[in-house]
Design an enzyme around this catalytic site. Structure first.
Site, PDB file in Angstrom:
ATOM      1  N   GLU A  85      -0.308   1.920 -14.745  1.00 12.39           N
ATOM      2  CA  GLU A  85       0.924   1.312 -14.239  1.00 12.39           C
ATOM      3  C   GLU A  85       1.953   1.336 -15.490  1.00 12.39           C
ATOM      4  O   GLU A  85       3.204   1.382 -15.129  1.00 12.39           O
ATOM      5  CB  GLU A  85       0.976   0.042 -13.643  1.00 12.39           C
ATOM      6  CG  GLU A  85      -0.292   0.271 -12.593  1.00 12.39           C
ATOM      7  CD  GLU A  85      -0.736  -1.188 -11.784  1.00 12.39           C
ATOM      8  OE1 GLU A  85      -0.324  -2.301 -12.598  1.00 12.39           O
ATOM      9  OE2 GLU A  85      -0.882  -1.324 -10.755  1.00 12.39           O
ATOM     10  N   CYS A  92       2.496  -1.151 -10.615  1.00 12.81           N
ATOM     11  CA  CYS A  92       2.768  -2.353 -11.856  1.00 12.81           C
ATOM     12  C   CYS A  92       1.933  -3.517 -11.585  1.00 12.81           C
ATOM     13  O   CYS A  92       1.538  -3.871 -10.422  1.00 12.81           O
ATOM     14  CB  CYS A  92       4.463  -2.585 -11.943  1.00 12.81           C
ATOM     15  SG  CYS A  92       5.147  -3.645 -10.658  1.00 12.81           S
TER      16      CYS A  92
END
Lengths: 284, 807
Positions: B761, B386
């Site tokens: 992500e 992420c």
């Protein structure tokens, strides 16, 4: 993750293996499939100087069935247990339980002998062998002897096997009646959070014989003798199954780990035991 | 020639395999045949191996290290301790977060698995024996594992080296175990709005500690050539150029004498952004011994010591009107950073982009404060698939939306819809200061709800609930919703840097005489498929087939400077640089074409793979012809060759977003969940390679499943790692992985040259909330408001138990 140095032996018969065990005593260990032993060697949790590989000994491999007498060599792999049709006909629970062990790669190398002799309470086969009332044949310096699976386990990784003894074979009678092996685990390849095996005969809704054993719910497999006494001779109804289940759970003594606390494990044990009972009865 | 039919523009376009093509990954031939070249495949003449003696204790004073028995072993060459590194000033190293970290234990250890000594030997076997023979004497100290106890008055002081420093890298420190307070938004105004609100939901949301656990662990081979003074390091580096600069700054080796090479990398997920003691010790050992040193950590080392992720305790308050219009958001986060602050965030953002926590919603006022604390756990806090702390932020707001919906008694799908930022509000400036570039959340949301037949799902759920209440089933059905907005593509140099290095990226292109090309970038693929997708961007920009373009990354001696690959920054930043470099190539090609066609530059126009004369399309020069001409024609005013380089400083971040729905059935007695449906709609702007996007979404969802349903790094009270192997650290197998339905909308980024936003992500960011919300949703009828992840069997069982469902 590198083990300390050891010497490696691959004898081609049991007497050679036993004599190596005698020569090296506590410094020696036999290796079968290696799935339990190799990781602890790599983590250096055990220090083995002499490793004796049993995979070259043909006399302890294979499945022999004569009538209702089943004998399985200690070095028979789990995949062989699964694929043997005759064994499936005579003792279908072996396939059902074996398919719930780890994954195909592990089962290709893992052996029944290693699984039962290591004394790991998380292994599925010890409970299954107690369920089948199997007999283990061991060979050591003082000759051969037989031990019942129900008498073999003393504690986690402690069994009645002497240091110089090697497990040769496992034998049991073809079970009759309904059967089931129920296992809850977190993922493929995991040991049981709780597992239970049941073999049961029911005539006119009355239980004529039964066997119940648990996996990974104590420091040894648990043969549920009190529950068996409770169910045999009785009319089967849900209330009885609940009481039998509770008796089994009372005999369990799990420890907390990452799978969960004791309270959870006992609860889930109750669920898998009841499921196994019901499924085994349905299969009668 | 006349009877050969000229291919149409469409045919020529499709021959390029450019943007929008599901081109097969060019990397896969070598990976699927075992022909990849990873760090551990590198074998150099005379190479020795190194490995660590690690601390078995979480907090202890190191009284003595006796290396004599280890050194006496045949095959052991050296054992380094902090005392050996001290004269070089390398016993500590700077972290990316402005803290410093022990390379080798300097007087004490602060977490289990901490590096204590580095043993160098002939091979792994000799080294392992050496490690086991180093005798370390410890004096145990009291351990802090609970971040809320770290700041108690009598808490043991962990970092004695900075105990008296009242000022840290990010402002005031109020306790020796306190690292920073980071604030965003309007505190007083937010408090006022919440105090006076008609409805307020108040909840503690914990996003537990987990770990990226890439398939390949971290490692390196360091080789100091004492003859030419050049240090070469092959390693698992997600940011090779940054590693080179940092290595030069801390070692005083001139930067031109350091060459960092990232070979094939087997997954990074943030785990390979930071600098680890293994790299430093290998370099020092190579300098000391004069031969190459290889260090590769094993799985247990990796899980125990190398860069964890998350561990955010997020207390939230969200306010709304009675009819469900959100009026304010307040969040206080306690961030457990472990023993050293080694977060891999842009330096000015000690809590990453946690201030994206207003999510996809138009929230007028908000306030966020994050307090970082030290505990006796491994350092890290990396962005696990992420952008920096974006999964934490997204999970927080998506849980707060759910608890607010409970409080309001309205459907959370409706609550989201009511509060989404509207299409016409973009570019939208959030209450916590970000400028969202583009989005059409309502369109995506409506499409998602329709695709899963949301109303029917709610009906099915009611029926299942009735069966449960009637005692006919022990299963509950949960529907998990999430809408997320990511913030990726770090980032604009004006506010994003790592240790002073601006977070731009670069691409350099050379066109060969025969019309094929090589492009080099400052990024490094760890499985993302850059060699496939960046070639597609270029194919569309410069009209050369993607298959004729070689992509190279990861060698600092050849690649242009860039900040690497993490936080979904490759497509937004390096992808933009690629397009811009392509445009420079095209601009020069236009001049060459005009010269060859004997017309003015402005009289030719671009047509897929060629320049043709305006109004006379039969007169053209293909890029192949132009490329050759650039090498053999003396064109007045034009330099020979056809090359370009672009350094791209993005004007803004990009904001990928999506709508996810998870349906699961939960057995209240066993805690086992059966995932029935996972639907993921992603809007990543322009789609470069739909097949790779789908693969990325599948992979990210599987990690999201793992994190939400079982994966964690757990510690006991003594600071022992309880999940140090893959037996207990959950990685789903194919068996546990459900089927995924993927979908998309396209809302291009207005500021990116090709409109792409990045996608790698998103599925982790959106997925975790969707899975977790499904668990919560199943138990909603029985009054559950919040239950912390991971939702493994026993924790789900405990939810049921605590709600009285076992009676």
């Amino acid at each position: 993750m590198i083990p300390s140095a050891f010497k490696f032996y691959k004898p081609d018969n049991i007497s050679k293996a036993v004599s190596l065990m005698k020569d090296f005593g506590e410094e020696a260990r036999v290796i079968a499939g290696g799935h339990s032993l190799i990781p602890i060697m790599k983590q250096r949790l055990t220090d083995i100087k002499h490793l004796i590989d049993l995979s070259g000994i043909d006399e302890i491999k294979g499945i022999n069935i004569t009538g209702d007498e089943i004998s399985i060599g200690a070095m028979t792999t789990q995949v062989e247990l699964i694929n043997n049709e005759e064994l499936f006909q005579k003792a279908p629970i072996i396939r059902e339980a074996s398919l719930q062990i780890a994954d195909p790669q592990v089962r290709n190398l893992g052996t029944i002998g290693g699984n039962v002799a290591n004394g790991d309470p998380a292994n599925d086969m010890p409970g299954l062998m107690q369920l089948l009332d199997a007999t283990y044949k061991l060979s050591g310096t003082n000759g051969s002897r037989e031990v019942k699976a129900r008498d073999f386990y003393e504690g986690a990784y402690f069994t009645s096997r002497e240091d110089d003894e090697i497990l040769l074979s496992i034998s049991f009678e073809s079970p009759s009646g309904g059967y089931a092996y129920e296992k809850q685990k977190r993922k493929i390849g995991d040991y049981a959070t709780a597992a239970a095996g049941v073999i049961i005969k029911v005539e006119n809704n009355k239980c004529s014989s039964a066997s119940i054993a648990l996996t990974n719910l104590s420091d040894t497999p648990v043969y549920c003798n009190k529950a068996v006494d409770m169910i045999v001779g009785k009319e089967i109804d849900n209330d009885l199954l609940d009481r039998v289940t509770k008796t089994c759970v009372d005999q369990s003594d799990p420890v907390a780990d990452q799978r969960g606390p004791v309270e959870f494990k006992k609860y889930v044990a109750g669920i898998v035991i009841k499921k196994a009972l019901k499924r085994a009865i349905e299969r009668v | 020639m006349d009877d050969v039919k000229t291919p149409s523009s469409e045919e020529r376009k499709s021959a390029l395999s450019g943007l929008g093509t599901s081109r097969k990954r060019v990397e896969d031939a070598r990976f699927t045949q075992g022909k990849g070249n990873y760090v551990d495949d590198i074998k150099l003449k005379g190479m020795l191996f190194g490995d660590f003696v690690r601390s078995p204790l979480a907090h202890a004073r190191v009284k003595n290290i006796d290396t004599s028995a280890a050194l006496a072993l045949p095959g052991v060459h050296a054992v380094l301790t902090a005392d050996d590194l001290r004269p070089l000033g390398l016993h500590w190293m700077p972290t990316l977060a402005g803290d410093k970290q022990m390379v080798l234990a300097d007087g004490k250890v602060l977490f289990q698995g901490q590096e204590v000594a580095f043993v160098v030997g002939d091979d792994r076997y000799a080294v392992a024996d050496g490690v086991s023979m180093v005798k370390v004497e410890y004096d145990e100290l009291p351990v802090v594992t609970d971040p809320f106890k770290a700041e108690l008055k009598d808490a043991p002081i962990l970092r004695e080296d900075i105990a008296d420093q009242k000022e840290g890298a990010h402002g005031a420190r109020r306790h020796p175990n306190h690292i920073f307070t980071w604030e965003a938004g309007e505190k007083e105004e937010t408090n006022k709005v919440i105090d006076e609100a008609e409805v307020v939901a108040d909840e503690m949301v914990y996003y537990h500690r987990t770990h990226p656990c890439p398939l390949e662990t971290c490692g390196c081979v360091a080789s100091m050539d004492k003859v030419n003074g050049k240090l070469t390091v092959w390693g698992t580096f997600q940011a090779p150029h940054a590693v080179r600069t940092v290595a030069s700054l801390i070692s005083n080796i001139p930067e031109h004498n350091i060459r960092i090479i990232s070979p094939d990398i087997g997954g990074g997920f943030g785990n390979k952004v930071g600098v680890y003691p293994g790299y430093i010790c290998s370099i020092v050992a190579s300098i000391v011994t004069g031969v190459p040193i290889k260090w590769v950590e094993d799985r247990m080392d990796n899980l125990m010591a190398t860069a964890f992720a998350r561990d955010y305790w997020m207390r939230g308050k969200i306010s709304a009107t009675k009819d469900g219009k959100i009026t304010g958001l307040w969040c206080h986060t306690t961030a457990d950073h472990g023993a050293f602050d080694a977060c891999a965030d842009p330096t000015k953002f000690p809590a990453g982009f946690m201030n994206i926590c207003t999510g996809s919603y138009d929230i007028p006022v908000a306030y966020l404060a994050v307090d970082g604390v030290y505990t006796n756990k491994a350092p890290g806090g990396v962005a696990y698939r992420c952008s920096f702390r974006v999964t934490e932020a997204s999970y927080f707001i998506e849980r707060m939306i759910e608890v607010l919906a409970l409080k309001l008694g309205i459907d959370s799908a409706e609550l989201r819809s009511k509060n989404f930022i509207k299409k016409e509000q973009f570019p939208y400036t959030s209450a916590l200061g970000w400028e969202y570039d583009s989005g059409d959340y309502h369109r995506a949301w409506d499409k998602a709800l329709e695709a899963v037949n949301y109303r029917q799902l709610r009906e099915d759920q009611k029926k299942q609930l009735q069966l449960f209440k009637d005692g006919k089933s022990r299963k509950l059905m949960g529907i998990g919703l999430s809408h997320f907005t990511e913030i990726v593509g770090a980032g604009p140099v004006k506010n994003c840097d790592i240790l002073g290095l601006g977070m731009f990226d670069a691409c350099e292109i050379r066109i060969h005489p025969t019309g094929s090309a090589i492009a080099r970038l400052g990024t490094i693929s760890q499985g993302q498929g850059h060699a496939t997708t960046f070639a597609q961007i270029l194919a569309s920009e410069i009209g050369i087939p993607a298959s004729d373009i070689t992509l190279e990354e990861g060698d600092t001696d050849t690649a242009p400077y860039g900040l690497g690959t993490y936080g979904s920054r490759s497509t937004p930043v390096a992808g933009a640089a690629t397009a811009m470099a392509g445009r420079k190539i095209r601009a020069k090609a236009q001049m060459i074409a005009a010269y060859l066609l004997e017309v003015h530059d402005d009289d030719v126009e671009w047509d897929v793979d060629r320049f043709s004369v305006k109004g006379a399309p039969e007169k053209f020069k293909t890029m192949k012809e132009i490329a050759f001409a650039s090498y053999n024609q003396a064109i007045p005013g034009v330099e020979p060759g056809l090359e370009a380089v672009s350094y791209y400083d993005p004007p803004n971040m990009t904001y990928p977003n999506g709508a996810y729905v998870v349906v699961m059935e939960i057995d209240v007695d066993t805690g086992v969940s059966d995932i029935k449906k996972v639907y993921a709609l992603d809007d990543c702007g322009t789609r470069i390679n739909p097949m790779i996007i789908e693969g990325q979404v599948h992979g990210g969802l599987t990690e999201a499943l793992a994190i939400s349903m079982g994966q964690e790094i757990a510690y006991d009270e003594q600071g022992n790692v309880m999940t140090g192997t893959l037996m207990d650290f959950f990685i789903p197998t194919a068996w546990e992985t459900p089927t995924y339905e993927t979908d998309y909308t396209v809302t291009p980024s207005p500021h990116h040259p090709i409109g792409a936003k990045g996608v790698g992500e998103s599925p982790n960011v959106g997925g975790v909330s969707a899975f977790s919300n499904a668990v919560h949703d199943a138990f909603k009828p029985f009054g559950l408001t919040q239950a912390h992840m991971p939702h493994d069997h026993w924790r789900v069982w405990k939810i049921a138990k605590d709600l009285g469902l076992h009676n």
